[in-house]
Design an enzyme around this catalytic site. Structure first.
Site, mmCIF file in Angstrom:
data_model
loop_
_atom_site.group_PDB
_atom_site.id
_atom_site.type_symbol
_atom_site.label_atom_id
_atom_site.label_comp_id
_atom_site.label_asym_id
_atom_site.label_seq_id
_atom_site.Cartn_x
_atom_site.Cartn_y
_atom_site.Cartn_z
ATOM 1 N N LYS A 63 0.844 -1.203 0.000
ATOM 2 C CA LYS A 63 0.000 0.000 0.000
ATOM 3 C C LYS A 63 0.881 1.256 0.000
ATOM 4 O O LYS A 63 0.632 2.202 -0.737
ATOM 5 C CB LYS A 63 -0.924 -0.002 1.228
ATOM 6 C CG LYS A 63 -2.051 -1.033 1.110
ATOM 7 C CD LYS A 63 -2.838 -1.206 2.412
ATOM 8 C CE LYS A 63 -3.889 -2.296 2.233
ATOM 9 N NZ LYS A 63 -4.631 -2.611 3.461
ATOM 10 N N GLN A 117 -4.415 -1.182 9.752
ATOM 11 C CA GLN A 117 -4.479 -2.509 9.135
ATOM 12 C C GLN A 117 -5.071 -3.544 10.095
ATOM 13 O O GLN A 117 -4.707 -3.592 11.271
ATOM 14 C CB GLN A 117 -3.058 -2.933 8.699
ATOM 15 C CG GLN A 117 -2.979 -4.250 7.962
ATOM 16 C CD GLN A 117 -3.595 -4.230 6.570
ATOM 17 O OE1 GLN A 117 -3.718 -3.178 5.942
ATOM 18 N NE2 GLN A 117 -4.007 -5.388 6.089
ATOM 19 N N ASP A 139 -10.754 3.565 4.565
ATOM 20 C CA ASP A 139 -11.243 2.186 4.550
ATOM 21 C C ASP A 139 -12.771 2.143 4.491
ATOM 22 O O ASP A 139 -13.351 1.084 4.222
ATOM 23 C CB ASP A 139 -10.813 1.474 5.848
ATOM 24 C CG ASP A 139 -9.669 0.504 5.631
ATOM 25 O OD1 ASP A 139 -9.572 -0.063 4.528
ATOM 26 O OD2 ASP A 139 -8.889 0.309 6.577
HETATM 27 N N1 GUN Z 1 -7.083 -6.388 6.378
HETATM 28 C C1 GUN Z 1 -7.570 -7.114 5.343
HETATM 29 N N2 GUN Z 1 -8.280 -6.337 4.484
HETATM 30 C C2 GUN Z 1 -8.240 -5.091 5.006
HETATM 31 C C3 GUN Z 1 -8.778 -3.839 4.571
HETATM 32 O O1 GUN Z 1 -9.458 -3.716 3.539
HETATM 33 N N3 GUN Z 1 -8.502 -2.779 5.377
HETATM 34 C C4 GUN Z 1 -7.773 -2.896 6.530
HETATM 35 N N4 GUN Z 1 -7.581 -1.794 7.256
HETATM 36 N N5 GUN Z 1 -7.266 -4.035 6.953
HETATM 37 C C5 GUN Z 1 -7.494 -5.126 6.188
#
Ligand code: GUN
Length: 302
Positions: free
Chosen positions: A54, A98, A121
């Site tokens: 990311k 995350q 998110d």
């Molecule tokens: N862990 C797995 N998928 C995601 C997501 O879309 N956002 C976040 N913050 N953590 C994740």
């Protein structure tokens, strides 16, 4: 029939290009470079890989990123304090914490603490509610947003189609169902207690599977010609010790029945990250529009 393979990498590259253009236009207009803050708690290896990815892609489209790695024993209070700092920091446009978080931290409290206009998110209850009500200005969770774009790459109009979402998580299944409803699909959600999954899958024109159970959906579950989106991604080891990534759909069977299908890897995964970049840009654009409107208000007040 051999299904058309939906190329998530190619579509993600298109989205990234659009985001890079949007960032350049914003910065060219005198706005600060958009910035994404990513917070990781603990040492889950998969999460570290996702976060590095990311951060790398954020920088590749011309945005800034800041990464915070907190010890696995970090208290919830410490994490909430960091979120509050980032909420107040005018340089930060997007905040992503995350998942999964360690069990001593309340995930709901964390997502509620993130300012809705920095919630890239889309998990804050205000954004969840806005998405559910089909309101403008909501930040929508990245994976469902990416899945919608994948679906639209093979359908001009999905209104009236039957859609089944398998999996009812807050990250994928539930927001996915809300977006499909917004597009006027006739939507069902299957979950861990659903009976007769095979029959329900076979009724779906659009089948989105997000369970984390490798190979759950077999070829005979699929309606001939259906569009199948596989959100699952599980690392498995073969008898020889070689590792590979597999989805929730038995791809080799499904490809002979479906009309279109996403591969794993190379389907949903790249689109999720691309949509995170798009959300960060949207957050920066909305903030710039608010600042401009406030500036005009101040000017008219004098
Ligand atoms: N862990 C797995 N998928 C995601 C997501 O879309 N956002 C976040 N913050 N953590 C994740």
């Amino acid at each position: 029939m051999t299904a058309r393979i939906i190329d998530g990498k190619a579509l993600a590259a298109e989205v990234q290009k659009q985001v890079a253009e949007g960032v350049a236009a914003l910065v060219g207009g005198g706005v600060a470079v958009p910035e994404l803050a990513v917070v990781l708690v603990g040492y889950d290896p998969a999460s570290h890989v996702y976060v590095s990815n990311k951060v790398r892609q954020t920088e590749a489209v011309g945005m800034r990123s800041r990464r915070f790695v907190l010890d696995a024993n970090t208290t919830e209070r410490r994490l909430l304090d960091l979120i509050e700092e980032l909420n107040r920091d005018p340089a930060v446009n997007g905040i992503l914490v995350q998942f999964p978080l360690p069990p001593h931290i309340d995930t709901a409290r964390v997502v509620t603490a993130i300012r809705p206009d920095k919630d890239v998110d889309g998990f804050n209850p205000l954004n969840v509610g806005r998405t559910a009500a089909g309101m403008q200005g909501a930040l929508v969770p990245c994976t469902p947003l990416g899945v919608m774009r994948l679906i639209k790459s093979v359908h001009d109009d999905i209104a009236g189609l039957g859609a089944l979402v398998v999996g009812a998580s807050n990250v994928v299944g539930r927001p996915m169902a809300r977006l499909l409803l917004q597009e006027l699909c006739t939507v069902s959600i299957a979950h861990i207690r659903t009976t007769d999954l095979e029959r329900r899958c076979r009724e779906a024109d659009i089948l989105v599977v997000a369970t984390g159970v490798p190979g759950l959906v077999r070829g005979q579950f699929i309606k001939p010609g259906a569009t199948v989106i596989d959100v699952g991604i599980t690392r498995i080891k073969s008898e020889t010790g070689a590792e590979r990534l597999v989805g929730d759909v038995a791809f080799d069977e499904a490809i002979d029945v479906a009309g279109a299908i996403t591969p794993v890897p190379g389907g949903v995964g790249p689109m999720t990250v691309a949509c995170l970049l798009a959300n960060t840009l949207s957050a920066a654009q909305m903030e710039a529009a608010r600042s401009q409107a406030a500036g005009i208000d101040r000017m008219t007040a004098v």
